[in-house]
Design a protein around this motif. Sequence first.
Motif, mmCIF file in Angstrom:
data_model
loop_
_atom_site.group_PDB
_atom_site.id
_atom_site.type_symbol
_atom_site.label_atom_id
_atom_site.label_comp_id
_atom_site.label_asym_id
_atom_site.label_seq_id
_atom_site.Cartn_x
_atom_site.Cartn_y
_atom_site.Cartn_z
ATOM 1 N N MET A 1 0.857 -1.199 0.000
ATOM 2 C CA MET A 1 0.000 0.000 0.000
ATOM 3 C C MET A 1 0.889 1.244 0.000
ATOM 4 S SD MET A 1 -3.009 1.094 2.703
ATOM 5 C CE MET A 1 -1.866 1.330 4.054
ATOM 6 N N SER A 2 0.652 2.151 -0.920
ATOM 7 C CA SER A 2 1.474 3.348 -1.038
ATOM 8 C C SER A 2 1.111 4.357 0.040
ATOM 9 C CB SER A 2 1.287 3.981 -2.432
ATOM 10 O OG SER A 2 -0.061 4.353 -2.616
ATOM 11 N N LEU A 3 2.117 5.070 0.489
ATOM 12 C CA LEU A 3 1.931 6.085 1.521
ATOM 13 C C LEU A 3 1.537 7.400 0.863
ATOM 14 C CD1 LEU A 3 2.217 6.877 4.524
ATOM 15 C CD2 LEU A 3 4.577 7.505 4.027
ATOM 16 N N ARG A 4 0.400 7.940 1.290
ATOM 17 C CA ARG A 4 -0.079 9.195 0.716
ATOM 18 C C ARG A 4 0.308 10.347 1.640
ATOM 19 N NH1 ARG A 4 -6.292 9.129 -0.584
ATOM 20 N NH2 ARG A 4 -6.362 8.043 1.425
ATOM 21 N N LEU A 5 1.129 11.228 1.112
ATOM 22 C CA LEU A 5 1.505 12.398 1.900
ATOM 23 C C LEU A 5 0.366 13.411 1.872
ATOM 24 C CD1 LEU A 5 5.213 12.936 0.791
ATOM 25 C CD2 LEU A 5 4.391 12.005 2.966
ATOM 26 N N PRO A 6 0.154 14.136 2.974
ATOM 27 C CA PRO A 6 -0.894 15.161 2.983
ATOM 28 C C PRO A 6 -0.615 16.215 1.922
ATOM 29 C CG PRO A 6 -0.092 14.721 5.209
ATOM 30 C CD PRO A 6 0.842 14.030 4.262
ATOM 31 N N PRO A 7 -1.648 16.800 1.321
ATOM 32 C CA PRO A 7 -1.439 17.843 0.320
ATOM 33 C C PRO A 7 -0.831 19.102 0.936
ATOM 34 C CG PRO A 7 -3.763 17.666 0.895
ATOM 35 C CD PRO A 7 -3.065 16.507 1.551
ATOM 36 N N ILE A 8 -0.237 19.928 0.094
ATOM 37 C CA ILE A 8 0.417 21.159 0.561
ATOM 38 C C ILE A 8 -0.526 22.035 1.385
ATOM 39 C CG2 ILE A 8 1.531 23.294 -0.174
ATOM 40 C CD1 ILE A 8 3.269 20.829 -0.431
ATOM 41 N N PRO A 9 -1.809 22.239 0.965
ATOM 42 C CA PRO A 9 -2.701 23.071 1.786
ATOM 43 C C PRO A 9 -2.861 22.570 3.219
ATOM 44 C CG PRO A 9 -3.649 22.732 -0.382
ATOM 45 C CD PRO A 9 -2.459 21.826 -0.288
ATOM 46 N N ALA A 10 -2.788 21.237 3.414
ATOM 47 C CA ALA A 10 -2.901 20.704 4.779
ATOM 48 C C ALA A 10 -1.711 21.131 5.625
ATOM 49 C CB ALA A 10 -3.007 19.182 4.730
ATOM 50 N N TRP A 11 -0.517 21.071 5.056
ATOM 51 C CA TRP A 11 0.691 21.517 5.760
ATOM 52 C C TRP A 11 0.620 23.013 6.088
ATOM 53 C CZ3 TRP A 11 4.717 18.405 7.375
ATOM 54 C CH2 TRP A 11 4.732 17.102 6.870
ATOM 55 N N SER A 12 0.230 23.806 5.095
ATOM 56 C CA SER A 12 0.207 25.261 5.299
ATOM 57 C C SER A 12 -0.859 25.657 6.306
ATOM 58 C CB SER A 12 -0.007 25.987 3.966
ATOM 59 O OG SER A 12 -1.246 25.619 3.386
ATOM 60 N N ALA A 13 -2.047 25.005 6.245
ATOM 61 C CA ALA A 13 -3.116 25.330 7.202
ATOM 62 C C ALA A 13 -2.677 25.004 8.623
ATOM 63 C CB ALA A 13 -4.389 24.564 6.846
ATOM 64 N N ALA A 14 -2.048 23.838 8.816
ATOM 65 C CA ALA A 14 -1.592 23.438 10.151
ATOM 66 C C ALA A 14 -0.510 24.377 10.673
ATOM 67 C CB ALA A 14 -1.085 22.001 10.113
ATOM 68 N N LEU A 15 0.431 24.752 9.790
ATOM 69 C CA LEU A 15 1.511 25.644 10.210
ATOM 70 C C LEU A 15 0.985 27.022 10.575
ATOM 71 C CD1 LEU A 15 4.494 26.300 10.575
ATOM 72 C CD2 LEU A 15 4.625 26.806 8.119
ATOM 73 N N ILE A 16 0.113 27.561 9.732
ATOM 74 C CA ILE A 16 -0.442 28.893 9.997
ATOM 75 C C ILE A 16 -1.243 28.891 11.299
ATOM 76 C CG2 ILE A 16 -2.140 30.578 9.191
ATOM 77 C CD1 ILE A 16 -1.221 29.806 6.318
ATOM 78 N N ALA A 17 -2.062 27.843 11.500
ATOM 79 C CA ALA A 17 -2.862 27.764 12.722
ATOM 80 C C ALA A 17 -1.973 27.697 13.961
ATOM 81 C CB ALA A 17 -3.786 26.549 12.659
ATOM 82 N N ALA A 18 -0.892 26.916 13.876
ATOM 83 C CA ALA A 18 0.021 26.796 15.022
ATOM 84 C C ALA A 18 0.723 28.119 15.313
ATOM 85 C CB ALA A 18 1.041 25.690 14.765
#
Length: 388
Positions: A1-18
């Motif tokens: 099963m291939s590992l799906r990395l979260p999309p870029i918007p998920a990273w940016s939303a989490a970083l901005i919120a933090a």
Amino acid sequence: MSLRLPPIPAWSAALIAALIGFGGTVALVVQAMRVLGASVEQTGSALTALCLGIALTGGFFSLKLRMPVVLAWSTPGAALLAATAPGIAWPAAIGAFLAAAVMMVVLGAVPALGRLAARIPTTVASGMLAGVLLPFCLGLFKAGATDPLLVVLLVAVFLLARQRVPLYALLLVLVAGIAITLVRGDVAPLPPGATFGALTPVMPAFDIRTILSIGVPFFLVSLVSQNLPGLVVLQAAGYTPNARTLIVGTGLTSVVTAPFGAHAVCLAAITATICTTDDAHPDKRRRWVVGILYAGFYLVLALFSPALVRLFLALPEAVIVTLTGIALIPALIGTMETMLSVKEDRDAAIVTFLATGSGLALFGLGAAFWGLLAGFLALGGKVLLRRV
């Protein structure tokens, strides 16, 4: 099963919120701990414990419940603590944190108490919170007497950012405030202390007056201004959170982290909206990964919390007061809107607001306690008059 990395918007939303959740109000938390007599080491421990609680509990719930559960420290609670009259010993403050956390656990565990809490007039609770916040916002402009240029520049940044990029307004104000201070060479030498995260336990002391003066109002503020709105954010995003599970879970986290100085870990409201929309992740069923990423960023913040505390302690008092006052303006707006939202309750809400904002202290009990008491008595008097 291939590992799906979260999309870029998920990273940016989490970083901005933090960054917004941490950077927007960290000055207030540091100020609150200083008022309560915490040392540099104890303040660093408090911030480390808060970040760890937010990261580990939020990450666990996001993974288990498959929804983006975003946690934060209690900003209104920190304002309440910072408004406390000096003289409370740090162990007694820890005892009040623990008492408030236990109240939150019991509230979530006992359904009857949850139904009773739902009947607490939000107008009166908001009136108390508005009274707590008002002196900080007024202090912002009082700081203009000693540093008018700083106040004018930071208020201008805040107002412009609120018009153009409201989500980033507080973060931009923080960056601007530190930049202005560095350019002017006003940063004092960093106080000695740890650079990386460390936990320093303190044996709590349970003082009934401190619990009534701080613990009870703190519990109500955290419930009404953080946990309940946090549940609403998740519901608005299309999720069906179990309120009891989340309230008990965050309460237990606060119980565990309180001896290390953490005042409270709660559900986030404003920053949670960044992580729960389609912009954060297009697939609602996979959006829980944003909560995991957010938790990961808070683990990084926990690692460097003591160094950040030392940085803020090196800033001039006028900078801290100005940053804190600006950071609380949006909260003051929201609480005043709620305070005046029910016409029949306005008299009681205003009485609560004025009594709290006055700074009244009697018999060792602070203004937040007397404000709540005045508001509930006003509501009770209204009910009695209707029955006569």
